[in-house]
Design an enzyme around this catalytic site. Structure first.
Site, PDB file in Angstrom:
ATOM      1  N   ALA A  67     -62.490 112.840  44.782  1.00 35.68           N
ATOM      2  CA  ALA A  67     -63.849 113.079  45.274  1.00 35.68           C
ATOM      3  C   ALA A  67     -63.878 112.674  46.741  1.00 35.68           C
ATOM      4  CB  ALA A  67     -64.837 112.240  44.479  1.00 35.68           C
ATOM      5  N   GLY A 106     -60.547 112.622  41.217  1.00 30.43           N
ATOM      6  CA  GLY A 106     -61.207 113.869  40.815  1.00 30.43           C
ATOM      7  C   GLY A 106     -60.286 115.058  40.898  1.00 30.43           C
ATOM      8  N   GLU A 109     -58.530 115.107  37.741  1.00 28.29           N
ATOM      9  CA  GLU A 109     -59.515 115.468  36.712  1.00 28.29           C
ATOM     10  C   GLU A 109     -59.781 116.971  36.691  1.00 28.29           C
ATOM     11  OE1 GLU A 109     -62.344 112.497  38.124  1.00 28.29           O
ATOM     12  OE2 GLU A 109     -62.314 111.603  36.127  1.00 28.29           O
ATOM     13  N   GLU A 129     -59.028 105.388  41.265  1.00 23.83           N
ATOM     14  CA  GLU A 129     -60.402 104.946  41.489  1.00 23.83           C
ATOM     15  C   GLU A 129     -60.548 103.427  41.431  1.00 23.83           C
ATOM     16  OE1 GLU A 129     -59.385 107.423  39.593  1.00 23.83           O
ATOM     17  OE2 GLU A 129     -60.804 109.093  39.643  1.00 23.83           O
TER      18      GLU A 129
END
Ligand code: T1G
Length: 697
Positions: A67, A106, A109, A129
């Site tokens: 992200a 992300g 993911e 993270e």
């Protein structure tokens, strides 16, 4: 597709395969434009009957690296990453993620929500993270365990480490590893998927593989030890435990709730602050980003002692041919044997192979002379901390090196300007201050003189990153930044003993705050003889109270040298654990009596404030003098140098959390108690406190 998204995400048709290319330099972070562009591409794929499979890949050096961290301080913008992930998961046609570089957070993911994953053999995978005080928030904790098993997934999520492509394939994270053209082979893979029926595989449909519930408790204990004070690693275990017994959708919602909660946590704000500050610190104040570093292909280290050996290991680890210069063959032979012994330890721990050791050792050469250094690009001097000895070495180097060679000194407090005066090209002189053990400690304090050339500053910064250090540029000042602030903490720790505190009380308070070791246990580790020598070197520059506070000298005179002699501030048995020693309390009582101090009970709060605020006050002076360019540089120095707990963001970040008005009030209080010499608030703190502002605005 809207205009902005098309710049960041575009699609290409290759027969029945639609290829979606993300191009969002530098690391293809999932900024809003990428999410919007990907969703547009997905909707086009779903509506296009001619397309039977889609490939998602990235331009540039890496697949999606997560992200966009810069968006965390703003309200979430649709499409949220979770929305995109759900749409990928629900797609009725197969999607292939084609991965190179580092698929992180992300980014991984997104890959997990695809039906298939193919990867270049050099690709790496991780959910880091937790290093930002966060946890995966878009399916990582619910999909990864379903693919690679709970134990491996829990380790990756709670520690934030990375695995390579081969390991990813073995664990079932990747379907195939590619060594050629990623795009071409990913399209071919998608065509095979189509030919075999274009089957969609949803990770969310997989059951959670069985696992030994006992591993959760074991992991909690291990994480508590390794990540003292960190909340995210422990919450990772909670999430995985809950995921294992909860339906997919509900577990995914819990994961997202926890992730959002952690984004607002102080620990994550501190860790994200340091992530940005470390990158900012590599941008040298006053040196344009386009200044090109000089080529460094061959290096030398002068001084085969402990620091010289550690520095040589750093250079060899970066595959740099390194010449170690010493006064005698014997000292050089001892150094080479010590370097080899260090590497043998790596082999025992499985972090190096014997071949890798031989490859590094083959790049090490030694010499007692200075007559073969014409092709050396950079020399790091690491001889004894004596200005005249260093000047003599600099003079020899000046005669032996080519005129473009950089001469860096590892001095921890001597004057760089004086050393630069002893060579014909002072613009080539700088400091590269490593911290013992040099091959382990991440911090590299690069020191600029008034004459150091911009490209020399750029060179030592890029070399610092190349050898795996966190380089921070500092200016002239006694002790530069790290040691200058440490000396204030050490002073207060000593003064507190005179007031009535015990070594174990001070150490308990500071290690309870989060430092890896207290100042007195650290002194016993370094050795009282070393501490006494450092005191002697600074004696003339001390205040009268510092000069008369000679507890170190008294311990050294009594043969209490610390761990090396079995007793220092503490007693040490075979287990080398520090045990309080009544003899030290007696020595301190006699010292107080001789110095006219009467014992008083010192509170833990006073110990913590005096030690931390003395450092923060000194840091404010360092900023005022320009010896550090930014408060973030000081935070980076202290979290990578002396173990300031990273989840507290560093001294300047922490000061802002406390509030400078409150710190200024405490400094005034301690000025009255201990003396103006030690606690008079720095002008910068006075000004910021008066405006109720912090170091960061
Ligand atoms: N967001 C925004 N910018 C980023 C970024 C990111 N994720 N990662 C790197 N950058 C910028 C960085 O600030 C620097 O900018 C430039 O890229 C080069 O970085 C929902 C919530 C990818 C291994 O934690 O580990 O996904 O200084 O100098 O050494 O579950 O960057 O040039 O202006 O570090 O080659 C998870 C963090 C996010 C990865 C490359 N992802 N990044 O290292 O280059 S949270 C991460 C890294 C998340 C989801 C959760 C490294 C790197 P500038 P660099 P590098």
């Amino acid at each position: 597709m809207n205009q902005v998204s098309e710049q960041t995400v575009h699609v290409e048709r290759h027969g029945a395969v639609l290829v979606t290319v993300i191009d969002n330099p530098p690391v293809n972070a999932l900024s809003h434009s990428v999410r919007a562009g990907l969703l547009d591409a997905l909707e086009r794929f779903e509506q296009d009957d001619a397309s039977k499979a889609m490939v998602i890949l990235c331009a540039g050096r890496t697949f999606i690296a997560g992200a966009d961290i810069r968006e965390f301080n703003k309200p979430p913008q649709e499409p949220r990453l979770g929305t995109l992930i759900d749409r990928l998961d629900a797609c009725a046609k197969p999607i292939v993620a084609a991965i190179h570089g580092t698929a992180l957070g992300g980014g991984l993911e997104v890959g997990l929500a695809c039906s298939y994953r193919v990867a270049l053999d050099s690709a790496r995978f991780g959910l880091p993270e937790v290093k930002l005080g966060l946890l995966p928030g878009s399916g990582g904790t619910v999909r990864l365990p379903r693919l690679i098993g709970v134990e491996h997934a829990l380790t990756m999520i709670s520690e934030g480490g990375q695995i390579g492509s081969q390991e990813a394939r073995e664990k079932g994270l990747v379907d195939t590893v590619i060594s050629g053209d990623l795009k071409a082979e990913a399209i071919a893979f998608a065509q095979t998927v189509i030919a075999e029926g274009a089957r969609v595989r949803r990770t969310s449909d997989l059951p959670v593989p069985p696992f030994d519930a006992g591993l959760l408790a074991t992991k909690r204990t291990e994480l508590a030890k390794r990540y003292k004070g960190r909340q995210a690693p422990q919450i990772a275990v909670d999430l995985i435990e809950k995921m294992a017994s909860t339906p997919f959708r509900e577990a995914a919602q819990e994961e997202y709730r926890v992730c959002r909660e952690l984004i607002g946590s102080n620990q994550s704000k501190a860790l994200r602050h340091l992530f940005a500050a470390e990158r900012e610190a590599a941008k040298i104040d006053g040196v344009p980003a386009d200044v090109k570093p000089r080529d460094i292909n061959k290096v030398a280290v002068v001084g085969p002692g402990v620091m010289g050996r550690g520095i040589a290991i750093c250079l060899l680890n970066a595959d740099l041919p390194t010449t170690l210069i010493g006064r005698t063959e014997e000292s050089l032979a001892k150094a080479v044997a010590a370097i080899r012994k260090t590497y043998e330890g790596n082999v025992k721990r499985g972090t190096l192979t014997p071949d890798e050791v031989e490859s590094r050792m083959s790049r090490l050469s030694t010499t007692t002379g200075y007559d073969d250094l014409r092709d050396i690009d950079l020399v790091i001097e690491a001889v004894t901390e004596d200005l005249e000895v260093k000047k003599a070495v600099f003079a020899k180097l000046d005669a032996a090196l080519n005129e473009r060679a950089i001469v860096a000194t590892n001095t921890s407090f001597l004057d760089i300007e004086a050393l630069a005066d002893s060579v014909s090209n002072p613009e080539n002189v700088a400091g590269m201050h490593f911290f013992n053990p040099a091959n382990i400690m991440k911090l590299l304090e690069n020191v600029r003189s008034s004459r150091t050339a911009p490209d020399v500053l750029a060179t030592i910064t890029s070399l610092g990153k190349r050898i795996g250090k966190v380089p921070v540029m500092v200016g002239r000042s006694e002790g530069f930044v790290a040691n200058r602030m440490l000396s204030k903490r050490s002073r207060e720790a000593q003064f507190l003993l005179e007031d009535g505190a015990t070594p174990q009380q001070v150490d308990k308070v500071l290690s309870g705050f989060g430092f890896p070791i207290g100042p007195f246990a650290l002194a016993d580790l370094a050795g009282m003889d070393v501490m006494a020598a450092a005191r002697a070197a600074r004696f003339a520059r001390m205040t009268p109270r510092e000069q008369q506070c000679d507890i170190v000298d008294k311990l050294a005179a009594a043969g209490r040298l610390g761990q090396k002699s079995g007793a220092g501030y503490y007693l040490y048995g075979d287990d080398r654990k520090p045990q309080p020693d009544p003899a030290v309390n007696e020595l301190l009582a006699q010292h107080r009596q001789a110095r006219g101090f009467s014992h008083r009970d010192v509170t833990d709060q006073e110990i913590l404030e005096r030690c931390l605020y003395a450092m923060i006050n000194e840091a404010a002076k360092i900023l005022e003098e320009g010896a550090a360019a930014r408060p973030g540089d000081i935070d980076v120095i202290w979290t990578n140098g002396f173990g300031w707990p990273t989840h507290l963001g560093g001294p300047m970040f922490h000061a802002d959390q406390i509030g400078l008005p409150r710190i200024k009030e405490a400094l005034d209080r301690y000025s009255a108690l201990v003396g103006e010499d030690y606690f008079k608030p720095a002008g910068l703190i006075e000004r910021l406190a008066a405006e109720d502002r912090g170091f960061y605005g």
